[in-house]
Enzyme design. Structure first.
Site, PDB file in Angstrom:
ATOM      1  N   CYS A  79       0.795  -1.227   0.000  1.00 51.22           N
ATOM      2  CA  CYS A  79       0.000   0.000   0.000  1.00 51.22           C
ATOM      3  C   CYS A  79       0.825   1.274   0.000  1.00 51.22           C
ATOM      4  O   CYS A  79       0.506   2.228  -0.711  1.00 51.22           O
ATOM      5  CB  CYS A  79      -0.983  -0.006   1.163  1.00 51.22           C
ATOM      6  SG  CYS A  79      -0.256   0.162   2.818  1.00 51.22           S
ATOM      7  N   HIS A 118      -2.394   1.062   7.394  1.00 51.80           N
ATOM      8  CA  HIS A 118      -2.724   1.135   5.968  1.00 51.80           C
ATOM      9  C   HIS A 118      -2.697   2.587   5.509  1.00 51.80           C
ATOM     10  O   HIS A 118      -3.011   3.499   6.274  1.00 51.80           O
ATOM     11  CB  HIS A 118      -4.106   0.534   5.698  1.00 51.80           C
ATOM     12  CG  HIS A 118      -4.519   0.603   4.260  1.00 51.80           C
ATOM     13  ND1 HIS A 118      -3.788   0.016   3.255  1.00 51.80           N
ATOM     14  CD2 HIS A 118      -5.563   1.226   3.656  1.00 51.80           C
ATOM     15  CE1 HIS A 118      -4.372   0.256   2.093  1.00 51.80           C
ATOM     16  NE2 HIS A 118      -5.446   0.999   2.307  1.00 51.80           N
ATOM     17  N   ASP A 135      -7.745   4.699  -3.374  1.00 52.16           N
ATOM     18  CA  ASP A 135      -6.870   3.701  -2.751  1.00 52.16           C
ATOM     19  C   ASP A 135      -6.558   2.620  -3.781  1.00 52.16           C
ATOM     20  O   ASP A 135      -7.388   1.759  -4.068  1.00 52.16           O
ATOM     21  CB  ASP A 135      -7.569   3.082  -1.537  1.00 52.16           C
ATOM     22  CG  ASP A 135      -6.671   2.155  -0.736  1.00 52.16           C
ATOM     23  OD1 ASP A 135      -5.544   1.883  -1.191  1.00 52.16           O
ATOM     24  OD2 ASP A 135      -7.093   1.712   0.341  1.00 52.16           O
TER      25      ASP A 135
END
Length: 284
Positions: A79, A118, A135
């Site tokens: 991520c 995250h 995202d």
């Protein structure tokens, strides 16, 4: 190029070639259509993978290194890499971007039991009143394929997936937002994916989190290979030795890989990832 340096026009051209997006015939603009198109193209073109942590290395978040790895080679990232790259691209196109820290709460009984590990993005679009949640780096079947307007209690359907944002009670002065996803069928329950506030996180925050997740022996990303690839007709997930394919019609098939060489072959052929040949065993 410093950690905060903008991407150059050559970087952007290389990125657009990597994701297979041609600007729809003209120069890209900072608008909703461009945000959605680039988001989807990125999600389908660049795989999620954690091979650097499995090999004992914390991946670099420097722009030049992200361009070299995710754009210039057949590699992906997790991520922090995906969303740091994507944020830089969006800013170069004229979007406003705030980096957010989120708690992954899939399967959690209490959101507070999960740390904020995250990275997600809040994107402001010139002329639009509502920001969007973007995202491209959530390594799960419930990931966004298109950005989501920051609007509570409203279901959005995009590219065969269903999402909504809701508020949840918590301690603290800022509202807690929760991204939820729903499987096919109106009777399926909504499932929480991650929770976040709109508090801005900065690059040094993610440098620390990135190092922790990559090097902590208790981290799920340092102990086994984990990769995800999204195509128009299927979602592929490699978790350790288990390969799971989910088709757009909901059909799920699983296969257990038994040899390290088999894992490398699947990563190369099915995920589009060139595995570094440094002698590291991928399977525990």
């Amino acid at each position: 190029m410093s950690d905060s340096a903008p991407f150059t026009p050559d970087d952007l051209d290389a990125y657009f070639r990597r994701i297979g997006w041609d600007g729809q015939g003209g120069a890209p603009s900072a608008d909703v259509a461009t945000l959605k198109a680039v988001h989807l193209a990125h999600a389908r073109a660049i795989p999620f993978e954690n091979l650097d942590p499995v090999r004992g290395t914390a991946p670099s978040l420097a722009p030049a290194d992200l361009i070299a790895k995710l754009v210039g080679s057949r590699r992906g990232g997790y991520c922090y890499e995906h969303n740091t790259l994507f944020a830089g691209v969006l800013e170069a196109l004229g979007f406003g971007v705030t980096r957010l820290g989120a708690r992954v709460v899939v399967g959690a009984e209490r959101f507070e039991d999960r740390p904020r590990t995250h990275m997600a993005l809040l994107v402001e679009i010139p002329g639009e009143q509502r920001p969007y949640l973007a995202d491209v780096g959530f390594g799960a079947p419930g990931a966004l394929l298109e950005p989501l307007p920051l609007t509570p209690d409203t279901e959005f359907r995009a590219v065969g997936r269903r999402h909504r944002l809701v508020h949840a009670p918590h301690r603290g002065p800022l509202e807690l937002w929760v991204l939820e996803t729903r499987a096919a069928g109106d009777r399926a329950p909504w499932q929480a994916q991650y929770a976040f506030t709109l508090e801005p996180f900065e690059h040094p925050d993610f440098e620390v989190i990135n190092w922790h997740i990559a090097t902590n022996p208790r981290s799920p990303f340092s102990s086994r290979p984990y990769a995800q690839r999204v195509t128009p007709d299927r979602h592929l997930l490699l978790d350790g030795a288990l390969l799971t394919e989910t088709r757009t019609d909901g059909t799920v098939t699983e296969r257990e890989l038994t040899r390290d060489a088999e894992v490398r072959e699947v990563l190369a052929q099915d995920f589009g990832i060139d595995v570094p040949d440094d002698g590291t065993d991928l399977l525990p």
